[in-house]
Motif scaffolding. Structure first.
Motif, short mmCIF file in Angstrom:
data_model
loop_
_atom_site.label_atom_id
_atom_site.label_comp_id
_atom_site.label_asym_id
_atom_site.label_seq_id
_atom_site.Cartn_x
_atom_site.Cartn_y
_atom_site.Cartn_z
N SER A 62 0.83 -1.21 0.00
CA SER A 62 0.00 0.00 0.00
C SER A 62 0.87 1.26 0.00
CB SER A 62 -0.99 -0.01 1.17
OG SER A 62 -0.31 -0.23 2.37
N THR A 63 2.03 1.21 0.62
CA THR A 63 2.91 2.38 0.62
C THR A 63 3.44 2.65 -0.78
OG1 THR A 63 3.54 1.89 2.88
CG2 THR A 63 4.98 3.38 1.69
N LEU A 64 3.81 1.59 -1.48
CA LEU A 64 4.29 1.77 -2.86
C LEU A 64 3.18 2.35 -3.73
CD1 LEU A 64 6.28 -1.53 -3.42
CD2 LEU A 64 7.20 0.77 -3.21
N LEU A 65 1.96 1.88 -3.49
CA LEU A 65 0.85 2.33 -4.33
C LEU A 65 0.55 3.81 -4.12
CD1 LEU A 65 -1.30 -0.90 -4.18
CD2 LEU A 65 -0.37 0.18 -6.25
N ILE A 66 0.72 4.28 -2.90
CA ILE A 66 0.44 5.71 -2.66
C ILE A 66 1.66 6.57 -3.05
CG2 ILE A 66 1.10 5.89 -0.22
CD1 ILE A 66 -1.39 7.53 0.20
N ALA A 67 2.84 5.96 -3.06
CA ALA A 67 4.05 6.73 -3.38
C ALA A 67 4.37 6.69 -4.87
CB ALA A 67 5.24 6.17 -2.60
N ARG A 68 3.57 5.98 -5.63
CA ARG A 68 3.92 5.76 -7.03
C ARG A 68 3.80 7.04 -7.85
NH1 ARG A 68 -1.58 5.01 -7.01
NH2 ARG A 68 -2.56 5.93 -8.86
N ASN A 69 4.54 7.11 -8.93
CA ASN A 69 4.32 8.18 -9.91
C ASN A 69 4.16 7.53 -11.28
OD1 ASN A 69 6.89 7.40 -10.38
ND2 ASN A 69 7.76 9.45 -10.49
N LYS A 70 3.75 6.29 -11.27
CA LYS A 70 3.58 5.54 -12.52
C LYS A 70 2.15 5.03 -12.61
CE LYS A 70 7.56 6.40 -13.66
NZ LYS A 70 8.73 5.82 -13.07
N PRO A 71 1.67 4.78 -13.83
CA PRO A 71 0.31 4.26 -13.98
C PRO A 71 0.17 2.88 -13.33
CG PRO A 71 1.18 5.02 -16.06
CD PRO A 71 2.33 5.02 -15.11
N VAL A 72 -1.06 2.59 -12.94
CA VAL A 72 -1.34 1.31 -12.28
C VAL A 72 -2.38 0.55 -13.08
CG1 VAL A 72 -2.17 0.18 -10.19
CG2 VAL A 72 -0.98 2.33 -10.03
N LEU A 73 -2.13 -0.73 -13.28
CA LEU A 73 -3.12 -1.62 -13.88
C LEU A 73 -3.62 -2.54 -12.78
CD1 LEU A 73 -4.53 -2.85 -16.43
CD2 LEU A 73 -2.59 -4.39 -16.58
N LEU A 74 -4.91 -2.45 -12.48
CA LEU A 74 -5.49 -3.28 -11.43
C LEU A 74 -6.16 -4.49 -12.05
CD1 LEU A 74 -7.23 -0.42 -9.41
CD2 LEU A 74 -5.18 -1.67 -8.73
N VAL A 75 -5.92 -5.66 -11.47
CA VAL A 75 -6.55 -6.88 -11.97
C VAL A 75 -7.37 -7.46 -10.82
CG1 VAL A 75 -6.15 -9.00 -13.26
CG2 VAL A 75 -4.38 -7.24 -13.25
N PRO A 76 -8.62 -6.99 -10.68
CA PRO A 76 -9.40 -7.39 -9.50
C PRO A 76 -9.73 -8.88 -9.48
CG PRO A 76 -10.42 -5.52 -10.63
CD PRO A 76 -9.36 -6.07 -11.54
N ALA A 77 -9.82 -9.41 -8.27
CA ALA A 77 -10.25 -10.80 -8.07
C ALA A 77 -10.85 -10.89 -6.67
CB ALA A 77 -9.07 -11.74 -8.19
N MET A 78 -12.09 -11.32 -6.61
CA MET A 78 -12.73 -11.50 -5.30
C MET A 78 -14.04 -12.23 -5.46
SD MET A 78 -13.74 -7.51 -4.76
CE MET A 78 -12.21 -7.02 -5.53
N ASN A 79 -14.65 -12.58 -4.37
CA ASN A 79 -15.95 -13.21 -4.39
C ASN A 79 -16.98 -12.23 -4.98
OD1 ASN A 79 -18.56 -13.00 -2.51
ND2 ASN A 79 -18.08 -15.16 -2.86
N VAL A 80 -18.02 -12.78 -5.65
CA VAL A 80 -19.00 -11.94 -6.34
C VAL A 80 -19.68 -10.94 -5.41
CG1 VAL A 80 -20.76 -13.79 -6.22
CG2 VAL A 80 -21.04 -11.93 -7.85
N ALA A 81 -19.99 -11.36 -4.19
CA ALA A 81 -20.67 -10.45 -3.26
C ALA A 81 -19.74 -9.32 -2.86
CB ALA A 81 -21.16 -11.21 -2.04
N MET A 82 -18.46 -9.63 -2.73
CA MET A 82 -17.49 -8.58 -2.39
C MET A 82 -17.37 -7.59 -3.55
SD MET A 82 -14.53 -10.92 -0.70
CE MET A 82 -13.41 -9.72 -0.03
N TRP A 83 -17.35 -8.12 -4.79
CA TRP A 83 -17.24 -7.25 -5.97
C TRP A 83 -18.46 -6.34 -6.09
CZ3 TRP A 83 -14.00 -5.03 -9.07
CH2 TRP A 83 -14.43 -4.50 -10.29
N GLU A 84 -19.64 -6.90 -5.73
CA GLU A 84 -20.87 -6.12 -5.90
C GLU A 84 -21.20 -5.27 -4.68
OE1 GLU A 84 -23.65 -9.01 -7.35
OE2 GLU A 84 -22.71 -8.96 -9.33
N ASN A 85 -20.43 -5.42 -3.63
CA ASN A 85 -20.68 -4.61 -2.42
C ASN A 85 -20.52 -3.12 -2.75
OD1 ASN A 85 -19.53 -3.12 0.06
ND2 ASN A 85 -20.53 -4.93 0.89
N SER A 86 -21.39 -2.30 -2.15
CA SER A 86 -21.37 -0.89 -2.54
C SER A 86 -20.05 -0.21 -2.17
CB SER A 86 -22.56 -0.14 -1.94
OG SER A 86 -22.61 -0.39 -0.58
#
Ligand code: CTP
Length: 398
Positions: free
Chosen positions: A107-131
């Motif tokens: 998480s520190t690298l992600l907030i300190a980054r100055n480069k684009p990020v490609l996210l590849v989400p993976a989780m249970n369907v209910a977690m993905w659909e959670n508001s």
């Protein structure tokens, strides 16, 4: 091919982490260098030994590790990367990113980054659909993150729906698409953005309502067409565009100096709402109302017109100079005159006095004025305006 590209691969803790081993193999085969970072949870699913063996580089997993820090500080990890890939991007990692938490190395690298990020989400369907996840995904997209997936299908937990991580081959396609050449590859484009702050004293300043969103979206759209973007921004609230060189300034004079130093440019877009005046007699100490009951007298002086200075260069003028015109009345007439007065090629005029707020709002309605006349665009999101403008710029520079 991805020869010589440095991929900072952040592996989150999810069952899909096993697929990342194949991704690392494919990246290596395509010539990329992979620097792997694992969260604690990721190590429950795949071993650091397998990851580092395939990546040919040690896994980084600790924020406070003297030996690793001595070799390469954690901030440097993002500076050396061409792209940050988060796979699997878990609900937890995305929530941390969306709210700016930094309590482990990933998480520190992600907030300190100055480069684009490609996210590849993976989780249970209910977690993905959670508001909450939906909100976080929206925030991350607004912050300029790229997403691939998730897919719909059977999940490891036995449920069915959206949340399954896309296959490594699709992640490779998204990475290759990111590095592929665009119509603006090889072009240097400057974008000014946001308001400027003109100090009155150390605590007070003159400012305006610009959020910087339109300029940010223009920079993002230009980056996605392959341009090298120099983004000179005042103190704006909008997130900074990933993939651009960011130059932060406060005042109009600082913005003018940064633009002057930007070097040779193919195009320049002046989206900043530059303060027209600054206070000549700005005080070094806070103005006190109790000491002197008289109202402070602020003496104003005009700021240099940054757009006009660049548009009227006799040497090294960018081939395309684009300004904005914020008008409250006679929009086309005033903007047409402004284009000629300043000497720019195009001006995007908008009505900032209408009922629908443009300054600080998410949408915009512009009229593009060039020497071939005025072209009125419909109401669109600032992102769509930016994409349409970037495309026009690429056609003009082709
Ligand atoms: N601009 C600039 N430097 C300034 C003032 C404006 O570069 N000191 C640029 C803006 O970024 C924008 C364009 O000039 O692209 C027009 O800005 P606008 O505020 O509409 O015009 P002004 O020049 O301030 O004129 P006026 O206030 O009379 O409308």
């Amino acid at each position: 091919m991805l020869t010589g590209k440095n991929i900072l691969l952040i592996i989150g803790g999810g069952i899909a982490a096993y697929k990342v081993l194949e991704l690392i193999r494919l990246l290596g085969k395509a010539g990329a260098n992979v620097v792997p970072v694992m969260t604690k949870a990721a190590e429950e699913f795949v071993t650091p030994l397998s990851v580092s063996a395939l990546a040919g580089a040690p896994v980084r997993n600790a924020l406070f590790n003297l030996e690793e820090e001595a070799e390469m500080g954690h901030i440097q990890l993002t500076r050396d990367a061409d792209l940050v890939v988060v796979a699997p991007a878990t609900a937890d990692l995305m929530a941390k990113m969306a709210s700016g938490l930094a309590n482990d190395l990933a998480s520190t690298l992600l907030i300190a980054r100055n480069k684009p990020v490609l996210l590849v989400p993976a989780m249970n369907v209910a977690m993905w659909e959670n508001s909450a996840t939906k909100r976080n995904v929206d925030t991350l997209r607004e912050d300029g993150c790229l997403l691939v997936g998730p897919d719909e299908g059977d999940m490891a937990c036995g449920e069915f729906g959206y949340g399954r991580m896309v296959e490594p081959i699709e992640i490779m396609a998204a990475i290759e698409a990111y590095f592929s050449e665009g119509p603006l590859t090889g072009k240097r484009v400057l974008v000014t953005s946001g308001p400027t702050h003109e100090p009155i004293d150390p605590v007070r300043y003159i400012a305006n309502r610009s959020s910087g969103l339109q300029g940010t979206e223009i920079a993002r759209a230009l980056v996605s067409l392959g341009a090298e973007v120099i983004f000179v921004t005042g103190p704006a609230e909008a997130a900074r565009p990933d993939g651009a060189e960011i130059i932060e300034v406060e005042t109009a004079l600082e913005m003018a100096a940064a633009v002057k130093d930007a070097g040779a440019l193919d195009a320049a877009v002046f989206a900043a709402a530059v303060a027209d005046w600054r206070v000549v007699n700005a005080s070094q100490s806070k103005l006190k109302k109790t000491v002197n009951k008289a109202l402070p007298e602020l003496e104003l002086i005009e700021n240099p017109d940054i757009l006009a200075t660049v548009a009227q260069r006799t040497k090294g003028r960018p081939s395309l100079v684009i300004g904005f015109a914020a008008e409250t009345n006679d929009v086309v007439k005033n903007a047409t005159a402004k284009r000629l007065r300043k000497g720019c090629d195009w001006i995007l005029a908008n009505d900032v006095g209408g009922e629908r707020a443009v300054m600080g709002g998410p949408d915009n309605q512009v009229v593009l004025i060039s020497d071939s006349g005025a072209e009125s665009w419909p109401w669109m999101s600032k992102k769509q305006v930016a994409e349409a403008l970037a495309l026009k710029i690429s056609e003009a520079l082709a």
